[in-house]
Design a protein around this motif. Structure first.
Motif, PDB file in Angstrom:
ATOM      1  N   THR A   7       0.837  -1.186   0.000  1.00 45.18           N
ATOM      2  CA  THR A   7       0.000   0.000   0.000  1.00 45.18           C
ATOM      3  C   THR A   7       0.875   1.240   0.000  1.00 45.18           C
ATOM      4  N   THR A   8       0.258   2.374  -0.365  1.00 47.02           N
ATOM      5  CA  THR A   8       0.986   3.637  -0.383  1.00 47.02           C
ATOM      6  C   THR A   8       1.583   3.991   0.971  1.00 47.02           C
ATOM      7  N   PRO A   9       0.859   3.859   2.096  1.00 50.53           N
ATOM      8  CA  PRO A   9       1.487   4.149   3.399  1.00 50.53           C
ATOM      9  C   PRO A   9       2.734   3.305   3.655  1.00 50.53           C
ATOM     10  N   ARG A  10       2.698   2.048   3.221  1.00 51.83           N
ATOM     11  CA  ARG A  10       3.878   1.202   3.418  1.00 51.83           C
ATOM     12  C   ARG A  10       5.045   1.707   2.591  1.00 51.83           C
ATOM     13  N   PHE A  11       4.778   2.097   1.349  1.00 54.60           N
ATOM     14  CA  PHE A  11       5.843   2.611   0.494  1.00 54.60           C
ATOM     15  C   PHE A  11       6.463   3.874   1.099  1.00 54.60           C
ATOM     16  N   ARG A  12       5.606   4.765   1.613  1.00 54.94           N
ATOM     17  CA  ARG A  12       6.126   5.990   2.227  1.00 54.94           C
ATOM     18  C   ARG A  12       6.994   5.663   3.440  1.00 54.94           C
ATOM     19  N   GLU A  14       8.658   2.931   3.991  1.00 53.97           N
ATOM     20  CA  GLU A  14       9.905   2.331   3.531  1.00 53.97           C
ATOM     21  C   GLU A  14      10.888   3.401   3.062  1.00 53.97           C
ATOM     22  N   LEU A  15      10.379   4.409   2.354  1.00 55.09           N
ATOM     23  CA  LEU A  15      11.250   5.495   1.890  1.00 55.09           C
ATOM     24  C   LEU A  15      11.901   6.214   3.066  1.00 55.09           C
ATOM     25  N   TRP A  16      11.109   6.555   4.061  1.00 53.62           N
ATOM     26  CA  TRP A  16      11.643   7.261   5.227  1.00 53.62           C
ATOM     27  C   TRP A  16      12.651   6.396   5.970  1.00 53.62           C
ATOM     28  N   ILE A  17      12.365   5.112   6.106  1.00 54.59           N
ATOM     29  CA  ILE A  17      13.261   4.224   6.846  1.00 54.59           C
ATOM     30  C   ILE A  17      14.588   4.060   6.117  1.00 54.59           C
ATOM     31  N   VAL A  18      14.541   3.733   4.831  1.00 50.97           N
ATOM     32  CA  VAL A  18      15.772   3.500   4.068  1.00 50.97           C
ATOM     33  C   VAL A  18      16.610   4.776   3.999  1.00 50.97           C
ATOM     34  N   LEU A  19      15.968   5.908   3.711  1.00 51.31           N
ATOM     35  CA  LEU A  19      16.721   7.163   3.653  1.00 51.31           C
ATOM     36  C   LEU A  19      17.228   7.570   5.029  1.00 51.31           C
ATOM     37  N   GLY A  20      16.422   7.339   6.058  1.00 49.80           N
ATOM     38  CA  GLY A  20      16.840   7.687   7.403  1.00 49.80           C
ATOM     39  C   GLY A  20      18.039   6.899   7.878  1.00 49.80           C
ATOM     40  N   LEU A  21      18.201   5.697   7.339  1.00 54.04           N
ATOM     41  CA  LEU A  21      19.339   4.856   7.698  1.00 54.04           C
ATOM     42  C   LEU A  21      20.550   5.101   6.808  1.00 54.04           C
ATOM     43  N   VAL A 166      19.961   3.129  -4.059  1.00 54.23           N
ATOM     44  CA  VAL A 166      18.988   3.736  -3.147  1.00 54.23           C
ATOM     45  C   VAL A 166      18.321   4.956  -3.764  1.00 54.23           C
ATOM     46  N   VAL A 167      19.109   5.949  -4.188  1.00 50.39           N
ATOM     47  CA  VAL A 167      18.534   7.233  -4.608  1.00 50.39           C
ATOM     48  C   VAL A 167      17.879   7.157  -5.983  1.00 50.39           C
ATOM     49  N   VAL A 168      18.419   6.333  -6.863  1.00 52.11           N
ATOM     50  CA  VAL A 168      17.804   6.194  -8.189  1.00 52.11           C
ATOM     51  C   VAL A 168      16.859   4.992  -8.211  1.00 52.11           C
ATOM     52  N   GLY A 169      17.413   3.811  -8.020  1.00 52.76           N
ATOM     53  CA  GLY A 169      16.597   2.606  -8.170  1.00 52.76           C
ATOM     54  C   GLY A 169      15.453   2.509  -7.188  1.00 52.76           C
ATOM     55  N   PHE A 170      15.745   2.545  -5.896  1.00 53.99           N
ATOM     56  CA  PHE A 170      14.710   2.343  -4.883  1.00 53.99           C
ATOM     57  C   PHE A 170      13.781   3.545  -4.759  1.00 53.99           C
ATOM     58  N   VAL A 171      14.346   4.730  -4.564  1.00 54.64           N
ATOM     59  CA  VAL A 171      13.511   5.921  -4.349  1.00 54.64           C
ATOM     60  C   VAL A 171      12.612   6.189  -5.557  1.00 54.64           C
ATOM     61  N   MET A 172      13.162   6.141  -6.748  1.00 59.57           N
ATOM     62  CA  MET A 172      12.356   6.446  -7.924  1.00 59.57           C
ATOM     63  C   MET A 172      11.292   5.385  -8.163  1.00 59.57           C
ATOM     64  N   THR A 173      11.626   4.126  -7.901  1.00 67.23           N
ATOM     65  CA  THR A 173      10.634   3.064  -8.064  1.00 67.23           C
ATOM     66  C   THR A 173       9.476   3.249  -7.099  1.00 67.23           C
ATOM     67  N   ARG A 174       9.796   3.507  -5.823  1.00 66.07           N
ATOM     68  CA  ARG A 174       8.741   3.674  -4.842  1.00 66.07           C
ATOM     69  C   ARG A 174       7.905   4.933  -5.100  1.00 66.07           C
ATOM     70  N   ARG A 176       7.240   6.310  -7.934  1.00 66.88           N
ATOM     71  CA  ARG A 176       6.345   6.025  -9.053  1.00 66.88           C
ATOM     72  C   ARG A 176       5.178   5.148  -8.599  1.00 66.88           C
ATOM     73  N   GLN A 177       5.448   4.198  -7.706  1.00 65.84           N
ATOM     74  CA  GLN A 177       4.374   3.339  -7.207  1.00 65.84           C
ATOM     75  C   GLN A 177       3.382   4.124  -6.346  1.00 65.84           C
ATOM     76  N   ILE A 178       3.870   5.154  -5.666  1.00 66.00           N
ATOM     77  CA  ILE A 178       2.984   6.007  -4.870  1.00 66.00           C
ATOM     78  C   ILE A 178       2.067   6.820  -5.766  1.00 66.00           C
ATOM     79  N   GLY A 179       2.536   7.091  -6.984  1.00 62.02           N
ATOM     80  CA  GLY A 179       1.706   7.842  -7.918  1.00 62.02           C
ATOM     81  C   GLY A 179       2.316   9.129  -8.427  1.00 62.02           C
ATOM     82  N   TRP A 180       3.582   9.395  -8.090  1.00 60.29           N
ATOM     83  CA  TRP A 180       4.231  10.614  -8.561  1.00 60.29           C
ATOM     84  C   TRP A 180       4.496  10.498 -10.070  1.00 60.29           C
ATOM     85  N   ASN A 181       4.466  11.655 -10.751  1.00 60.82           N
ATOM     86  CA  ASN A 181       4.769  11.633 -12.173  1.00 60.82           C
ATOM     87  C   ASN A 181       6.279  11.541 -12.388  1.00 60.82           C
ATOM     88  N   ILE A 182       6.668  11.307 -13.631  1.00 62.69           N
ATOM     89  CA  ILE A 182       8.074  11.025 -13.932  1.00 62.69           C
ATOM     90  C   ILE A 182       8.978  12.176 -13.535  1.00 62.69           C
TER      91      ILE A 182
END
Length: 253
Positions: A7-12, A14-21, A166-174, A176-182
């Protein structure tokens, strides 16, 4: 929605956790470092040391350097693991374009990207130093041992894997899944890249934002991170090793 699906909340989260670490944490410290520079002797008169020695005892310095490289890659493993939890998707390495049948072509593209980014990057660094908006960057330890160059090469590879996965592969993938445009995704990824380079001054941060825009656009078109890892590794190896080898022979270094 099927409760087994992400779900979108999970993706958000995950982004905060991975970037925070990882690189989000680095961005906070980089901003603080820049504030200290500005409030102190100024960016022009500040230095930013990369791959600094961690101990005056050789064996301990080596051990800490290698451990630092290894632990820095843990967020990469976490990001890949989180991507592996997505149902009905290829493996994370294939999904991000790290494995596949085009590795030779990926290496060639990586070399091309390094050339496109590297030469303007040197010019931007020189201009930033002249304008006083870039700190003096010291890419390699002043005191060198027999293992210094191999370790800084490993550090270059670690930087490339961490940042591009992290910054390209993971962040951009997540995103896009949340619904952000390119373009929102590309710009956000580029701004994150620039933010954790703020400790080097405004000039280097801006240069890394430009690099992030190029790399982000590449990823949206090709879905392959491996050429970006190759390009980033080449750039860092040239800077780290070049400085380590030439600093005693070239005055401007």
């Amino acid at each position: 929605m099927d409760g087994t699906r992400p779900t979108t909340p999970r993706f958000r989260a995950e982004l905060w956790i991975v970037l925070g670490l990882s690189l989000g944490q680095s961005a906070v410290y980089a901003l603080l470092s820049l504030i200290v520079q500005i409030s102190g002797k100024g960016v022009r008169n500040s230095t930013a040391t990369l791959n600094a020695s961690r101990s005056d005892r050789e064996w301990l310095d080596f051990t800490l350097q290698v451990l630092g490289i290894g632990f820095a890659l843990v967020p990469v493993v976490l990001a890949l693991y989180l991507l592996s939890l997505d149902p009905d998707k290829p493996s994370p390495l294939r999904r991000l374009g790290i494995t596949g049948t085009s590795r030779g072509r990926d290496v060639l593209w990586g070399m091309g990207l390094a050339a496109v980014i590297g030469l303007p990057g040197l010019g931007l660094y020189a201009a930033g130093r002249e304008l006083g908006i870039t700190a003096e960057v010291i890419p390699a330890p002043v005191d060198q041992y027999w293992w210094t160059i191999p370790v800084v090469i490993l550090a270059a590879l670690q930087n490339a894997i961490l940042e591009e996965v992290v910054v390209v592969g993971f962040v951009m993938t997540r995103l896009r899944q949340i619904g952000w445009n390119i373009w929102a995704t590309i710009v956000t990824s580029a701004l994150i890249r620039g933010s954790y380079h703020l400790y080097q001054g405004f000039g280097q941060a801006l240069g890394n934002v430009v690099m992030g825009l190029v790399f982000g656009y590449w990823f949206t078109k090709t879905k392959r991170v491996l050429p970006l890892i190759v390009a980033h590794t080449i750039l860092d190896v040239i800077v780290f090793v070049g400085y380590a080898v030439l600093k005693e022979h070239v005055d401007w270094l």
